[in-house]
Design a protein around this motif. Structure first.
Motif, PDB file in Angstrom:
ATOM      1  N   GLU A 295       0.811  -1.213   0.000  1.00  0.00           N
ATOM      2  CA  GLU A 295       0.000   0.000   0.000  1.00  0.00           C
ATOM      3  C   GLU A 295       0.845   1.263   0.000  1.00  0.00           C
ATOM      4  N   PRO A 296       1.619   1.458  -1.054  1.00  0.00           N
ATOM      5  CA  PRO A 296       2.510   2.610  -1.097  1.00  0.00           C
ATOM      6  C   PRO A 296       1.739   3.914  -1.269  1.00  0.00           C
ATOM      7  N   ALA A 297       2.293   4.996  -0.719  1.00  0.00           N
ATOM      8  CA  ALA A 297       1.740   6.324  -0.977  1.00  0.00           C
ATOM      9  C   ALA A 297       2.298   6.831  -2.295  1.00  0.00           C
ATOM     10  N   ILE A 298       3.549   6.397  -2.560  1.00  0.00           N
ATOM     11  CA  ILE A 298       4.199   6.784  -3.807  1.00  0.00           C
ATOM     12  C   ILE A 298       4.658   5.497  -4.490  1.00  0.00           C
ATOM     13  N   LEU A 299       4.173   5.275  -5.689  1.00  0.00           N
ATOM     14  CA  LEU A 299       4.516   4.046  -6.407  1.00  0.00           C
ATOM     15  C   LEU A 299       5.358   4.421  -7.618  1.00  0.00           C
ATOM     16  N   LEU A 300       6.605   3.927  -7.637  1.00  0.00           N
ATOM     17  CA  LEU A 300       7.505   4.218  -8.750  1.00  0.00           C
ATOM     18  C   LEU A 300       7.615   2.963  -9.611  1.00  0.00           C
ATOM     19  N   LEU A 301       7.306   3.097 -10.893  1.00  0.00           N
ATOM     20  CA  LEU A 301       7.343   1.932 -11.786  1.00  0.00           C
ATOM     21  C   LEU A 301       8.293   2.222 -12.943  1.00  0.00           C
ATOM     22  N   ASP A 302       9.379   1.458 -13.014  1.00  0.00           N
ATOM     23  CA  ASP A 302      10.337   1.671 -14.098  1.00  0.00           C
ATOM     24  C   ASP A 302      10.116   0.614 -15.172  1.00  0.00           C
ATOM     25  N   GLU A 303       9.605   1.002 -16.298  1.00  0.00           N
ATOM     26  CA  GLU A 303       9.323   0.089 -17.409  1.00  0.00           C
ATOM     27  C   GLU A 303       8.548  -1.141 -16.942  1.00  0.00           C
ATOM     28  N   PRO A 304       7.413  -0.951 -16.285  1.00  0.00           N
ATOM     29  CA  PRO A 304       6.719  -2.122 -15.733  1.00  0.00           C
ATOM     30  C   PRO A 304       6.099  -3.003 -16.808  1.00  0.00           C
TER      31      PRO A 304
END
Lengths: 510, 322, 331
Positions: A171-180
């Protein structure tokens, strides 16, 4: 339409903000004063060429790298992250491009890593882990992944999904997705985007990078464009053509040199019914003067195909013909003798390419030492002479060929890698992602070099993770899916969209 | 960028220089502790002892350059020493046959190590440690714990002369070592085999994709290491006259210490034999100084360990900066 | 609610996975059973009877030092490291025990604690050099092996000293295999370790150090603890060795570096880290002892012992690698 903003809109503080971040590796500047900000409940896309610094930026925000200069804010608070654990505690979780799953642990162990269900004495209860993981997967609509399977035994796309799920269940507040989406098919991308929309509704801030314009356009609230390690601007909506111009700093039609048409149908490299671990039923013909592209999602057998053609992977079935003659490959040496050369650029550029601490000269002549030595003793004069001539022809920028290859810029390193095979007089070049992580100017030089090489009667098999590049440089493109050739695209039907469409088409239907 | 490169290129040579300077300093210190320490006879004696370490270190350099290690040194050396006296029975007439067979045994054991590393993909530590056990068991078992009749034989006079005979007042052993230094340096620096060795040490996978015969080279390097251990064993019997049990044991640590002191990068790809040879000289000088100061036996063992660790830490820092 | 991604795949039962993921463990127990059987056959041929309590007790007691060393080695190998200093730690702790332990309960308890702490300190040195100093485990532990061996001789220059009989009785009762209780305790500790945050961290480090770090696992701390634990278990090995021999010898531990690796490899622990179990390594230690027993009964000169150890190590590694490759191909 070109509304450019330095800060996030609205009154609330941005969930994540980068201010003038800089980072260098060795002599290479990956980030050069990059800034952007994203608000809670926003989907923010970072776009840019390979090597524009997006991944480095995400790694810094995720606590995996420390910046050389600049600052960052999470939830409005200035932070200095000393590790991923600290980012996690502040609510920022990252799905990294190179997956960070532990291969010999189960899916459940990976999903719940650091957050395992505890029983008596605070000990982990393994049976409950399996159940919890299964429930977590089911909650997100995933029923085809067995929580008790080892990660190394499941396909790449499933691993990417596990990586995403692992982060989402925290349950992230900030979700970082690198080339998902780099190895996801159509269905899986749709699943991911539904998930992202749901998280957005819960006020999660989502920052992601992607290569595929359609995806970006369909989900991003705002887009920040990067070029050479810094942002160009942030936009609410932007046309693809304009974005590409901003990303590359030049118009598409000047980035790619014109590719001459095939003069004659002279086959140089043929594969018939080729099968090896990871690929099957591969058949194609590469002709003289041709650039034959290979595209598709990551993990669908491109690398295996290149390695098999070069003799570094043993073919289980099928034939490889060079100049019409069947080849028996026991190792790369046989391939080199037959006139093949390979330039493989792996993700970190260090494992399969150059010997970075050794001199440029050593790297250039490594494959031809037999030809320039007598009784095993290297003839220094001949070696110096040959390498000097080649370095001049390729315009490798260095004060001396006795410098370590690692002192060269990324683009010049690629030239050395290709130059090795020019010295070896290879007629067939297997170029694997050679433009990855190099700047635009060098990319342009590599494209021109490729065109020059086919003009000299060579043939190039060219894999790239960039569909745009394939569409503009290749005579034909083979799109691979699940280790097979799923489509062959040529002139009127050849476009970046067509390549992506062929690549993602229902990889789950099977 | 250019500065970084110059530093980098100079590093191997600089470390060789450090090792040589250390050796000279130690002789000076020794002269203070024990007058006569830096006299010609004493220096010759110390260098002669260093030469045995240096020979083993040549083999160790070969394998460390590709990121490997040879832990089978002690009993290959010891086995070779015993095999030589048993086969030759101290007779010059049988010397050639004994020498060839003994060297062949060393190279053969090394070859097996190499096959294990290159083809069976067994970690070098494990296969060479196992091989050391195998050689220990065979040596002890076949010689009945060195109780066999032939075990007490002396080294053939010709072998003894090859070590002791003075040439221009300098023991022949030192000329032998000099020849090894020249040959090994030439092989590593000027030949295809040497270039391949460095390439594999830097990146075996990339070398393989450039057509380097990685497995073949690896096997050959381990065979050379075995060969040099055997050679050191032979010359040590020539030096001392007779073989004994455990005579090889100190040479494992000493050879690795010499290699590390000489600046050969323990993960492979960088370093020179000249550095390792200088390392052998300074290590032996250090031990001799300590002996002159009446340092007990066990102290040596501690010193080896400490020297290796300190240098690893120092050089490790330097690598990080480079 | 996101859509269903794909058709539900049939799940293999939990136990099927457990079997699949513990092939190494099953193999070593099969090997142990075979070794015991062979031993019984030889014993029957020589003695016309089956081995009894005496043989069991002496086998267990003789295995204890190695079993301890192997547990420690397992933890280090799981992090993709190697501890060559195990032999040196056993030398030193064994010598300390022989010199210091007096025949009264206070002295025994105190010195047992001190010796274990010394082991922890020695392991900590290794751990700091490997973890914080970021040096190669092999060279580091080779160097500390040399240092520890030197220190051991400093403590006990000549074999000697004495271990009080009551201490021997407490650790390795010569009449009954009570020492098995210690092993049981170790197995329990292992099972707890396997289910603790520390265990997860150590397995994760061996799986992929970079990925472990990206997952927020404290890699340096994990490595330091692994080597420290290896030191503690090696020290326990030193105590058991002293108790079995009822005296000290500052060189008697040397062989344990090799044999602990043999036990670990036989026990199915992967040398490239991340996979394996201390339970397997304990079984591996027993296999090693059984081999010595069998050699004894087949009247092979004990001088050949390290020959067979080396040979079995190579066979175990090679067979393990080949089996692994076969299993992989079948998938």
């Amino acid at each position: 339409m070109t509304e450019s903003e330095a800060t996030a809109g609205g009154g609330s503080p941005p969930a994540v903000a980068a201010v003038k971040l800089a980072k260098s590796f060795g002599g290479v500047r990956a980030l050069n004063g990059a800034s952007f900000a994203a608000a809670p409940g926003e989907v923010h896309a970072l776009v840019g060429e390979n090597g524009a610094g997006k991944s480095t930026l995400i790694k810094i925000l995720g606590g995996r790298l420390r910046p050389d200069a600049g600052s960052m804010r999470l939830k409005g608070e200035a932070v200095e992250l000393h590790g991923p654990g600290e980012a996690h505690r502040r609510g920022a979780w990252t799905v990294f491009q190179e997956l960070t799953l532990l291969p010999w642990m189960t899916v459940a162990e990976n999903l719940l890593l650091g957050d395992e269900p505890r029983g008596a004495l605070g000990l982990i209860v393994r049976r409950r882990m399996s159940r919890d993981a299964d429930a977590a997967l089911a909650r997100l609509g995933i029923r085809h992944i067995d929580p008790d399977a080892l990660v190394e035994d499941i396909p790449l796309a499933a691993r990417q999904i596990v990586e995403i799920v692992r982060v989402v269940i925290r349950e992230p507040a900030i979700l970082l997705l690198d080339e998902p989406t780099s190895s996801l098919g159509e269905h899986e991308v749709a699943w991911l985007f539904d998930l992202i929309r749901e998280l957005r509704a819960q006020q999660t801030c989502i920052v992601f990078t992607s290569h595929r314009w359609n995806e970006i356009a369909s989900i991003a609230d705002r887009i920040t464009i990067f070029r050479n390690g810094a942002e160009v601007g942030t936009y609410r909506a932007i046309e693809e053509r304009e974005a590409i111009t901003l990303m590359t700093g030049q118009r598409l039609d000047t980035l790619f040199p014109p590719v001459p048409p095939l003069a004659a149908e002279v086959p140089m490299l043929e594969a018939q019914g080729l099968a090896a671990p990871g690929i099957s039923a591969i058949g194609f013909t590469l002709r003289r003067g041709e650039i034959l592209g290979v595209g598709g999602l990551t993990g669908h057998g491109h690398r295996e195909l290149f390695l098999t053609l070069f003799g570094a992977l043993r073919a289980e079935r099928g034939t490889i013909l060079v100049g019409g003659e069947a080849l028996r490959l026991r190792g790369p040496r046989d391939a080199i003798r037959a006139g093949l050369g390979i330039a493989l650029v792996p993700e970190d550029r260090k494992t399969e390419g150059l010997l970075l601490p050794m001199t440029i000269r050593d790297n250039l002549t490594l494959a031809i030492l037999e030809r320039i030595s007598r009784l095993g003793v290297i003839e220094a004069g001949a070696e110096a002479e040959r390498t000097r001539r080649l370095a001049d022809a390729l315009q490798i920028k260095t004060p001396s060929l006795m410098q370590p290859a690692g002192s060269l810029s990324g683009g010049n390193q690629q030239k050395v890698l290709i130059g090795r095979w020019l010295l070896a007089e290879s007629r067939i070049l297997l170029l694997y992602d050679v433009t990855r992580g190099v700047d635009i100017a060098t990319k342009h030089e590599i494209y021109e070099l490729m065109v020059r090489l086919i003009g000299e009667g060579r043939a190039i098999l060219f894999y790239s993770s960039d569909a745009e590049e394939l569409a503009h440089l290749c005579h034909r493109v083979l799109v691979m899916r699940e280790g097979r050739i799923a489509a062959e695209l040529a002139a009127p039907n050849l476009s970046a969209e067509a390549i992506v469409a062929a690549a993602v088409r229902d990889s789950l239907a099977a | 960028m250019a500065r970084f490169s110059r530093v980098h290129l100079g590093r191997d040579r600089r470390r060789t220089l450090y090792a040589l300077i250390a050796a000279i300093l130690l002789f000076v210190v020794g002269e203070f502790v024990h007058p006569g320490f830096a006299g010609l006879d004493s220096v010759e004696a110390i260098l002669t002892i260093a030469s045995f370490v240096g020979l083993v270190a040549a083999g160790q350099t070969f394998v460390v350059l590709i990121g490997g290690i040879d832990l089978s040194v002690p009993w290959v050396l010891n086995g070779a020493a015993i095999l030589l006296v048993i086969l030759s029975l101290g007779e010059d007439g049988r010397a050639l046959y004994a020498l060839l067979l003994t060297l062949g045994m060393g190279a053969g054991i090394g070859l097996l190590n190499g096959v294990g590393v290159a083809f069976l993909e067994v970690p070098a530590v494990v296969i060479t440690l196992a091989m050391n056990g195998i050689m220990e068991g065979l040596t002890l078992g076949l010689s009945g714990g060195l109780t066999c009749a032939a075990c007490a034989s002396y080294a053939p006079p010709v072998v003894q002369r090859a070590v002791h005979e003075p040439i221009f007042g300098v023991p022949a052993e030192l000329f032998l070592w000099l020849a090894v230094i020249v040959i090994v340096s030439f092989v590593l620096g000027r030949t295809r085999f040497g270039r391949h060795t460095y390439a594999i040490g830097n990146n075996a996978r990339a070398s393989y994709l450039a057509g380097v015969g990685v497995r073949f080279t690896t096997v050959l390097l381990y065979a050379l290491s075995g060969l040099f251990s055997a050679l050191a064993g032979i010359l040590l019997v020539g030096f001392g006259g007779q073989a004994s049990l455990g005579m090889g044991t100190p040479y494992l640590f000493q050879s690795i210490a010499a290699v590390v002191i000489g600046g050969v990068y323990i993960l492979g790809g960088r370093g020179s034999y000249l550095g390792a040879a200088a390392g052998a000289a300074s290590l032996t000088a250090l031990v001799s100084v300590l002996l002159a100061m009446n340092m007990p036996d066990y102290g040596r063992s501690i010193i080896y360990g400490v020297v290796i660790l300190v240098l690893l830490l120092l050089y490790g820092r330097e690598e990080g900066e480079g | 609610m996101p859509p269903e991604l794909a058709a539900r795949r049939e799940r293999r039962p939990f136990t099927a996975h457990l079997v699949g993921q513990n092939i190494g463990l099953l193999l070593v127990f099969a090997l142990l059973a075979a070794a015991v059987l062979l031993y019984c056959v030889f014993f029957w041929i020589r003695q016309q009877s089956l081995p009894g309590n005496f043989e069991l007790t002496s086998t267990v007691n003789n295995t204890m030092p190695l079993a301890m060393a192997a547990i420690g080695q397992t933890i280090v190998v799981l992090t993709r490291g190697l501890d060559l200093s195990v032999g040196g730690i056993i030398d030193l702790t064994n010598a300390l025990a022989a010199v210091q332990i007096q025949d009264n309960a206070g002295s025994m308890l105190a010195w047992t604690a001190v010796v274990l702490l010394v082991g922890a300190a020695l392991g900590l040195v290794n751990g700091l050099l490997v973890g914080v100093g970021r040096l190669q485990p092999i060279v580091v532990t080779l160097a500390t092996l040399s240092i520890f061996q030197g220190l051991a001789i400093r403590v006990l220059p000549q074999p000697g000293g004495a271990i009080p009989p009551s201490y021997t009785a407490a650790l390795v009762d010569p009449n009954n295999p009570w020492a098995l209780l210690y092993l049981g305790l170790c197995v329990l500790l292992w099972l707890a370790f396997r289910r603790s945050a520390l265990g997860v961290a150590i397995f994760a480090i061996g799986n992929d150090e970079g990925a472990a770090r990206a997952n927020g696992i404290k890699v340096v701390q994990g490595k330091v603890i692994a080597y420290t634990l290896s030191g503690v278990f090696a020290a326990a090995g030193g105590l058991f060795l002293a108790a079995t021999a009822t005296a000290g010898d500052a060189t008697s531990g040397n062989g344990f570096t090799l044999s602990s690796i043999v036990a670990v490899v036989l026990g199915g622990v992967n040398l490239f880290g991340g996979r394996g179990s201390a339970v397997g390594a304990i079984a591996g230690a027993f296999v090693t002892t059984m081999i010595v027993n069998i050699l004894f009964f087949s009247e092979i000169d004990p001088l050949y012992q390290s020959f067979y150890e080396g040979l079995f190590l190579i066979i175990a590694v090679v067979v393990g690698a080949v089996l692994g490759r076969l299993l992989r191909r079948r998938r």
